[in-house]
Design a protein around this motif. Structure first.
Motif, PDB file in Angstrom:
ATOM      1  N   ALA A  26       0.992  -1.421  -0.449  1.00 43.17           N
ATOM      2  CA  ALA A  26       0.350  -0.111   0.445  1.00 43.17           C
ATOM      3  C   ALA A  26       0.927   0.985  -0.113  1.00 43.17           C
ATOM      4  CB  ALA A  26      -0.594  -0.633   0.895  1.00 43.17           C
ATOM      5  N   GLN A  27       0.438   2.535   0.388  1.00 37.25           N
ATOM      6  CA  GLN A  27       1.221   3.475   0.596  1.00 37.25           C
ATOM      7  C   GLN A  27       1.921   3.498   1.568  1.00 37.25           C
ATOM      8  OE1 GLN A  27       1.435   6.144  -2.610  1.00 37.25           O
ATOM      9  NE2 GLN A  27      -0.831   3.969  -2.959  1.00 37.25           N
ATOM     10  N   THR A  28       2.546   4.480   1.350  1.00 35.77           N
ATOM     11  CA  THR A  28       3.222   4.510   2.891  1.00 35.77           C
ATOM     12  C   THR A  28       2.405   4.581   4.731  1.00 35.77           C
ATOM     13  OG1 THR A  28       4.435   6.071   2.006  1.00 35.77           O
ATOM     14  CG2 THR A  28       5.109   6.239   4.541  1.00 35.77           C
ATOM     15  N   PRO A  29       3.029   3.423   5.585  1.00 43.38           N
ATOM     16  CA  PRO A  29       2.649   2.863   6.650  1.00 43.38           C
ATOM     17  C   PRO A  29       2.231   3.878   6.951  1.00 43.38           C
ATOM     18  CG  PRO A  29       3.928   1.355   5.216  1.00 43.38           C
ATOM     19  CD  PRO A  29       3.974   2.438   5.031  1.00 43.38           C
ATOM     20  N   ASP A  30       1.508   3.921   7.975  1.00 39.71           N
ATOM     21  CA  ASP A  30       1.567   5.016   9.131  1.00 39.71           C
ATOM     22  C   ASP A  30       2.936   4.616  10.881  1.00 39.71           C
ATOM     23  OD1 ASP A  30       0.041   2.083  10.335  1.00 39.71           O
ATOM     24  OD2 ASP A  30      -1.809   4.283  11.139  1.00 39.71           O
ATOM     25  N   TRP A  31       3.230   3.717  10.439  1.00 35.78           N
ATOM     26  CA  TRP A  31       4.182   3.219  11.386  1.00 35.78           C
ATOM     27  C   TRP A  31       6.036   3.347  10.985  1.00 35.78           C
ATOM     28  CZ3 TRP A  31       7.833   0.167   9.269  1.00 35.78           C
ATOM     29  CH2 TRP A  31       7.056  -0.598   8.245  1.00 35.78           C
ATOM     30  N   ILE A  32       6.143   3.875   9.646  1.00 35.54           N
ATOM     31  CA  ILE A  32       7.147   4.122   9.040  1.00 35.54           C
ATOM     32  C   ILE A  32       7.797   5.084  10.136  1.00 35.54           C
ATOM     33  CG2 ILE A  32       8.853   5.150   7.580  1.00 35.54           C
ATOM     34  CD1 ILE A  32       8.051   1.961   7.019  1.00 35.54           C
ATOM     35  N   GLY A  33       9.331   4.763  11.103  1.00 39.29           N
ATOM     36  CA  GLY A  33       9.724   6.317  11.324  1.00 39.29           C
ATOM     37  C   GLY A  33       8.770   6.299  12.770  1.00 39.29           C
ATOM     38  N   ILE A  34       7.849   6.143  13.399  1.00 39.45           N
ATOM     39  CA  ILE A  34       7.370   6.635  14.693  1.00 39.45           C
ATOM     40  C   ILE A  34       7.382   5.135  15.451  1.00 39.45           C
ATOM     41  CG2 ILE A  34       5.321   7.128  15.470  1.00 39.45           C
ATOM     42  CD1 ILE A  34       4.135   8.265  12.418  1.00 39.45           C
ATOM     43  N   ASP A  35       7.798   5.749  17.198  1.00 36.33           N
ATOM     44  CA  ASP A  35       7.746   4.673  18.158  1.00 36.33           C
ATOM     45  C   ASP A  35       6.268   5.068  18.728  1.00 36.33           C
ATOM     46  OD1 ASP A  35      10.127   3.929  17.245  1.00 36.33           O
ATOM     47  OD2 ASP A  35      10.931   5.453  19.186  1.00 36.33           O
ATOM     48  N   LYS A  36       5.378   4.587  18.520  1.00 37.15           N
ATOM     49  CA  LYS A  36       3.794   4.117  19.181  1.00 37.15           C
ATOM     50  C   LYS A  36       4.239   3.044  20.738  1.00 37.15           C
ATOM     51  CE  LYS A  36       0.390   3.022  16.761  1.00 37.15           C
ATOM     52  NZ  LYS A  36      -0.227   2.789  15.122  1.00 37.15           N
ATOM     53  N   VAL A  37       3.125   3.762  21.493  1.00 39.53           N
ATOM     54  CA  VAL A  37       2.445   2.772  23.518  1.00 39.53           C
ATOM     55  C   VAL A  37       1.093   2.804  23.042  1.00 39.53           C
ATOM     56  CG1 VAL A  37       3.225   2.333  25.180  1.00 39.53           C
ATOM     57  CG2 VAL A  37       4.983   3.307  23.759  1.00 39.53           C
ATOM     58  N   THR A  38       0.692   1.973  23.047  1.00 40.43           N
ATOM     59  CA  THR A  38      -0.984   1.779  22.804  1.00 40.43           C
ATOM     60  C   THR A  38      -0.957   1.454  24.749  1.00 40.43           C
ATOM     61  OG1 THR A  38      -1.279  -0.383  22.198  1.00 40.43           O
ATOM     62  CG2 THR A  38      -1.043   1.459  20.931  1.00 40.43           C
ATOM     63  N   ASP A  39      -2.262   0.525  24.513  1.00 47.84           N
ATOM     64  CA  ASP A  39      -2.667   0.318  25.965  1.00 47.84           C
ATOM     65  C   ASP A  39      -1.762  -1.410  25.440  1.00 47.84           C
ATOM     66  OD1 ASP A  39      -3.561   2.413  27.079  1.00 47.84           O
ATOM     67  OD2 ASP A  39      -5.525   2.348  26.512  1.00 47.84           O
ATOM     68  N   THR A  40      -2.018  -1.785  24.799  1.00 51.11           N
ATOM     69  CA  THR A  40      -2.106  -3.065  24.797  1.00 51.11           C
ATOM     70  C   THR A  40      -0.430  -3.356  23.756  1.00 51.11           C
ATOM     71  OG1 THR A  40      -2.517  -3.395  22.401  1.00 51.11           O
ATOM     72  CG2 THR A  40      -3.877  -4.192  24.171  1.00 51.11           C
TER      73      THR A  40
END
Length: 267
Positions: A26-40
């Motif tokens: 697909a197009q550029t994914p939203d996880w590229i170059g980003i650190d993310k912490v969620t509840d899980t």
């Protein structure tokens, strides 16, 4: 102009030997170059310049992703540990730093690559990596259990008899603590029975023998050995001074063995 733009883009893609890796991407994914912490979940990513060999590029990008995840986990764990230290004020900085490092390293085996992507314009291969909170908690519990089972973490009690028993116990206690052992005089899990004796004493020489037996509270023998000590001087030194030198000599040999045993699991 649109036709020219399309031609340039197509030509750029054709020059990237990794462009065909993932045809349906697909197009550029939203996880590229980003650190993310969620509840899980914890999510991070890594990248590698294209080499044209898919297996190598995937391995390199995955490695970089895991490195990024390690940094993220270490930061998050340190923040949590700092909060604990602030609230309880009961853990030393040395213990805190060790806990954070060990835990972040341990968690890598549970990390999973969930998606891959190629930036065809810049010819860069990306990997997204994730781990869930449950895996973290399990790894922390396992590591804590392993640490608590080690000989050095047990309630270790030194029982000293023989020549200069108190001095020998004092020297041993200092050395044990220096090498990360928990030393106590009560609720003993492990007993270190040491007996010191003078083998030979003359005007400028003292030879000693230090016997050691390590036994658990269930009467299981973990170790047994003896260590020769010598105090020799060609200048004027008292017998007590030579005896101290001999004791330090035998204790240094004993500690060499103790260091090798410190990570031994004890049930």
């Amino acid at each position: 102009m649109l036709l020219f733009s399309f031609t340039v883009e197509a030509q750029t893609h054709s020059n990237c030997s990794c462009a065909h890796y993932y045809p349906t991407q697909a197009q550029t994914p939203d996880w590229i170059g980003i650190d993310k912490v969620t509840d899980t979940l914890y999510v991070s990513s890594g990248s590698s310049q294209c080499s044209g060999l898919k297996s190598i590029d995937e391995r390199r990008s995955a490695l970089e992703a895991r490195k990024a995840l390690t940094k993220l986990l270490k930061t998050e764990i340190e923040i949590k540990e700092e909060n604990k230290l602030f609230s309880s004020n009961s853990i030393s900085n040395l213990q805190f730093n060790s806990t954070a490092k060990i835990t972040s390293d341990q968690l890598l085996k549970n990390a999973k690559i969930f998606e891959r992507w190629v930036d065809k314009n810049n010819c860069v291969v990306y990997a997204g990596v994730t781990i869930n909170h449950t895996d973290i908690q399990k790894a922390q519990a396992q590591k804590k259990q392993e640490a608590q089972s080690k000989l050095s973490a047990k309630n270790n009690c030194i029982k000293s008899t023989g020549s200069q028993a108190d001095e020998v116990k004092s020297l041993l206690t200092a050395k044990f603590i220096q090498n990360g052992f928990n030393i106590t005089d009560s609720a003993c899990d492990v007993y270190y029975h040491v007996k010191n004796s003078i083998v030979k004493s003359s005007q400028n020489k003292v030879f000693t023998r230090l016997q050691l037996e390590i036994i658990t509270h269930t009467n299981k023998r973990l170790w047994q050995d003896h260590y020769q000590g010598k105090g020799i001087s060609f200048s004027k030194r008292s017998t007590q001074q030579l005896l101290l030198i001999a004791n330090e000599d035998s204790i240094s040999l004993l500690i060499e063995d103790i260091i090798k045993l410190k990570d031994t699991p004890v049930n």
